[in-house]
Design a protein around this motif. Sequence first.
Motif, PDB file in Angstrom:
ATOM      1  N   VAL A 529      50.567  33.849  35.326  1.00  0.00           N
ATOM      2  CA  VAL A 529      51.610  34.200  36.292  1.00  0.00           C
ATOM      3  C   VAL A 529      51.942  32.954  37.098  1.00  0.00           C
ATOM      4  O   VAL A 529      51.081  32.110  37.345  1.00  0.00           O
ATOM      5  N   GLN A 548      52.991  38.207  40.903  1.00  0.00           N
ATOM      6  CA  GLN A 548      52.218  39.220  40.195  1.00  0.00           C
ATOM      7  C   GLN A 548      52.971  40.545  40.122  1.00  0.00           C
ATOM      8  O   GLN A 548      53.029  41.190  39.061  1.00  0.00           O
ATOM      9  N   LEU A 589      44.440  35.741  41.761  1.00  0.00           N
ATOM     10  CA  LEU A 589      44.580  37.194  41.664  1.00  0.00           C
ATOM     11  C   LEU A 589      43.926  37.857  42.871  1.00  0.00           C
ATOM     12  O   LEU A 589      44.461  38.818  43.438  1.00  0.00           O
TER      13      LEU A 589
END
Length: 737
Positions: A529, A548, A589
């Motif tokens: 990403v 994301q 993340l």
Amino acid sequence: MDEGWRIRVRGQVQGVGFRPYIWQLARQMGLRGRVFNDPEGVLIEAAGEGLTAFVAAIPARAPVLARVDAVLHEVAVFDLPDGFEIAPSRGVGAETRVTPDAATCPDCVAEVFAPGRRQGYAFTNCTHCGPRFTLLQGLPYDRARTTMAAFPMCDACRAEYEDPADRRFHAQPVACPECGPRVWLEPGGGDAVAGAVAVLRAGGSIAVKGLGGFHLACDAGSGEAVARLRARKRRPGKPFALMGTLAMIRAVCAVSEEETALLRDPAAPIVLLRKRAEVLPEAVAPGQAVLGWMLPYTPLHHLLIAEFGGPLVMTSGNLSGEPQVIGNEEAREKLGGFVDAFLIHDRVIARRLDDSVERAHPPMVLRRARGRVPGTLPLPVGFEGAPQVLAYGGQMKAALCLVKSGQALLGHHLGELDEALTWEAFLAAEADYAALFDHRPEIVACDPHPGYRATQAAHARGVPVIEVQHHHAHMAACMAENGWPLAAGRVAGIVLDGVGLGPDGTIWGGEVLLGDYLGFERRGWLTPVAMPGGDRASREPWRVALAQLDAAGLGHLADELFGTRPLAVLRQAIWAGVNAPLTSSAGRLFDAFAAVLGFEGAQTYEGEAAMGLEARAVLGDVGAYPLGGVEGVIETAPLWQAWAQDRAAGVAPEVMAGRFQAGLARGFAARARALVEAGEADAVALSGGCFQNAPLLDLTLAALGDVPVLIHRRTPANDGGLALGQAVVAAARAVSG
């Protein structure tokens, strides 16, 4: 001439009272001869009955700080004295291990507080405790090669030093108020400790000179004092370390037997402990469920804590991003704006060492420094004959690693090499280790990232260079720490961290690797990403959250959550591929998930968002968000879609944080476990900075079940252990041709 045995003892045997121990043992067994230090460790020349029993007893009864690697002997003929003596050290150079600094032992603490000539003396020590590495200027270890050479012993100290029955027999830093270093308060006069405590009780801050550098201290129980120190240091959120007695610590945190033992370890690290009562101000560690505590580890600390009567903030004395201050004039210049007084002394610190940071449950080292360095690790089976290697590590949490004589010496934490002064400290450490350990590398190893200062330095060295991919180095470090043999089978590595350059030019960080020391395959990775804004996305988690959510088809939620941000501009940059590099980073993340749960603005220190997410997570039987994909890409879209459903259903953020971490653990564990079950791997290795997160580590171990697992215990899972992995990969390639 006498026929006897020449006995070689290798290991951590200098600066631990080993020669006095051998003297006493030999006298007990009626042997004649001598013992002395040399560059390889300790050498004994002895004759008499009972030599076999003597050699067997050496490792079994060694001093508490000693680490005996080997005891070898051969028949020899030499001139021996009538009795047994400690002879002067011989030779120069270094093949032996150097003892780390050790916390003040109970006997010396008792002496400091009892009537006598060392009552209240801030530099009391003996063969079982005190400074070692922070004093050392050369080997073999003798007073003349330490910064204590400036303090000639008085007659009383000399008598102790020469008395075999005294615990200061051949203790190199031995001193007393008559002949040793002194402590004073600036500004002020009279009793230095009492004056410092008066400043602390008035809500002020002081700079305290310790073993490896200065600390900044204030009253940990005063919200105003803590806030004032934060404002002065411009450190708005990063947790402060604390110092107190065990009773003070137990009033605030739950402390298990294992945690108590770690606090009392001679290394005296900062130990992360879970809060059980909100006794101290939230400002000590904003948003955290754990506090970092250490016991007093020098006589000066003991005197200060006892006089103050409560816990103190005890954080590194440095300007933001710079190395810890160690010199008196340097402290006056750089820390004068932070503190109201200096508790200072005239013993020179030979090298700066931050406090080590560790956990007991599960055991892990987060920062390897004072008390642990320069301890070495034996290279695994198969590395015999490995050449001398110097590994440069990475850009963040920099540390060097030296390979020599079958041992790997992972150096102390240095910091972020973007900072000019940290870079100077890095170069100084390189020269220091080379001189101290007589190290002449035949190979240098480094990260392949061309922008890293360490990488550039490695290539400028003029020695053959081996570049080791970032995540391969993480996995190899874990393997080496666990003694994984060179010729053993392959390992499935789960490597979760923030940033590492992949061979494909993208930024890796959420990987399943399959390999050994010589090479690897990438078998799984998180959905790549974009990082809109490049490095800025590492500081501002909402940017990665936008990417994301858009990638998962949930752009409308990004609009709802971050509508006041310049979303259109960033989306255009992502679409055009302008300053929006792709990443599979697990660290990013974590940042993104923290952002959707409410973390706003920019991170004021590395890992702030992820640490907050860890702290607020409800664990246990809360379920787990799914990760998709069968081979290759580990898809994150199912995770985000499950979160969106929870959000719509009003599920508590704490539960969502728990499900996120459980999902990540189960998803990666399933991939790695499948490689073992298919016979492609013999074990799983867990590495990378994300595994500093204790719940994530526990959840991953639980998900792996009965599969053999390798984890970090004595070396950092983060980039502080990277150089070890680089070193063993380079050594493996050299040994394997």
